[in-house]
Enzyme design. Structure first.
Site, mmCIF file in Angstrom:
data_model
loop_
_atom_site.group_PDB
_atom_site.id
_atom_site.type_symbol
_atom_site.label_atom_id
_atom_site.label_comp_id
_atom_site.label_asym_id
_atom_site.label_seq_id
_atom_site.Cartn_x
_atom_site.Cartn_y
_atom_site.Cartn_z
ATOM 1 N N ARG A 66 -8.619 -0.366 4.636
ATOM 2 C CA ARG A 66 -8.292 -0.135 3.233
ATOM 3 C C ARG A 66 -9.177 -0.963 2.299
ATOM 4 N NH1 ARG A 66 -4.585 3.652 0.799
ATOM 5 N NH2 ARG A 66 -3.086 4.211 2.400
ATOM 6 N N LYS A 92 0.221 -9.966 8.540
ATOM 7 C CA LYS A 92 0.395 -8.555 8.851
ATOM 8 C C LYS A 92 -0.951 -8.070 9.360
ATOM 9 C CE LYS A 92 1.333 -3.973 6.904
ATOM 10 N NZ LYS A 92 1.655 -3.184 5.697
ATOM 11 N N THR A 102 0.831 -1.203 0.000
ATOM 12 C CA THR A 102 0.000 0.000 0.000
ATOM 13 C C THR A 102 0.862 1.248 0.000
ATOM 14 O OG1 THR A 102 -1.704 -1.181 1.241
ATOM 15 C CG2 THR A 102 -1.833 1.215 1.226
ATOM 16 N N THR A 103 1.896 1.257 0.827
ATOM 17 C CA THR A 103 2.791 2.407 0.934
ATOM 18 C C THR A 103 3.568 2.632 -0.351
ATOM 19 O OG1 THR A 103 2.987 1.891 3.294
ATOM 20 C CG2 THR A 103 4.570 3.452 2.394
#
Length: 296
Positions: free
Chosen positions: A142, A165, A48-49
């Site tokens: 998200r 995660k 995502t980052t």
């Protein structure tokens, strides 16, 4: 590289862009070198980052290949291969495996969500096809859906699952799956403000946005806890909260890329729908970075 015993700080690496939107590989090299010099335990590009949702498959493969070559086996490289389309996630996972990554990060099927069995098959399809360890990614904020506790339990038994995660932000959920933690299943915090709390439940460390700007400190926090110095880890966690909050004052990865730009690591360029952060939030970010000694 065998990552079954991986622990500590895994950086969720940003993807730097030129002003025209193309990938800035020179800056990506600087970011990788910065992480390696700080002792980061593993790199995770294309999550995502890393803004992978706005990148083409060809760009994804180019970034994955570049990171693998630049790291050159010094630390593990775990690549985000997730998609809401299971076939796409499978194709990307196999492609990254061929490029030599050490592991994969697999996300839930966002937008279409799927029912209980569909979510299980989404992950199992990839797990059955690859030969490298995979980390499940639970981030309902998200994706609009969560991996149920029952599915985590079911998937945790697969030989190719390394762990999860956990980025729901829910201690209750983390507690519900903590009984699965052991030699063959790990938990990594996906929230920088909850690393020590999740490590108290048995997590092995963090997949971190914060580590983009303070990699040595995030590593110190996780390894202090792993070494039994809980008080040192607790102090770092609490002292880092102002910066962590600033790094999430707008949607990730906008603030952290702005922060990296302020540190001279890259340019603050994004692909729509992401764009530069607002003036007030940016001022707050700069103030927090000054407090952390990252900028003058």
């Amino acid at each position: 590289m065998d990552i079954r015993n991986l622990e500590g700080s895994i950086v969720a690496l940003i993807t730097p862009f030129h002003e025209d939107g193309s990938v800035d590989f020179d800056a990506l090299g600087r970011l990788i070198d910065f992480q390696l010099a700080a002792g980061t335990d593993a790199l995770l590009p294309l999550g995502t980052t890393g803004e992978s949702s706005t990148m083409t498959h060809e760009e994804d493969e180019a970034v994955a290949s570049f990171v693998v070559e630049r790291v050159a086996g010094r630390v593990p490289v775990i690549t985000g291969s997730g998609s809401n389309d299971t076939r796409t996630m499978l194709e990307k996972s196999l492609a990254y495996q061929r490029l030599g990554v050490d592991g994969l990060l697999l996300i839930t099927p966002y937008y279409n969500k799927a029912n209980e069995e569909g979510v299980y098959r989404h992950f199992a399809t990839v797990l059955d096809a690859v030969d490298i360890p995979c980390i499940l990614y639970n981030v309902p904020g998200r994706t609009g859906c969560s991996i149920s506790v029952a599915n985590v339990e079911r998937l945790s038994r697969h030989d190719n699952v390394l762990g999860i995660k956990e980025a729901s932000g829910s201690i209750s959920y983390a507690t519900d799956i903590a009984h699965l933690i052991g030699p063959t299943f790990k938990m990594f915090s996906g929230n920088d403000d909850m690393v020590v709390p999740l490590m108290s439940l048995g997590a092995s460390g963090v997949i971190s946005v914060w580590a983009n700007v303070q990699p040595a400190l995030v590593r110190e926090m996780t390894h202090a806890y792993l070494a039994g110095d809980v008080e040192r880890a607790r102090r770092i966690q609490l002292s880092g909260l102002p910066l962590v909050r600033a790094l999430f004052s707008e949607v990730n990865p906008i603030p952290v890329k702005e922060a990296c730009a302020l540190m001279g690591l890259c340019e603050p360029n994004f692909r729509l729908p992401l764009c530069r952060m607002g003036a007030a939030a940016r001022e707050g970010l700069i103030a927090s970075m000054k407090g952390a000694g990252l900028v003058d």
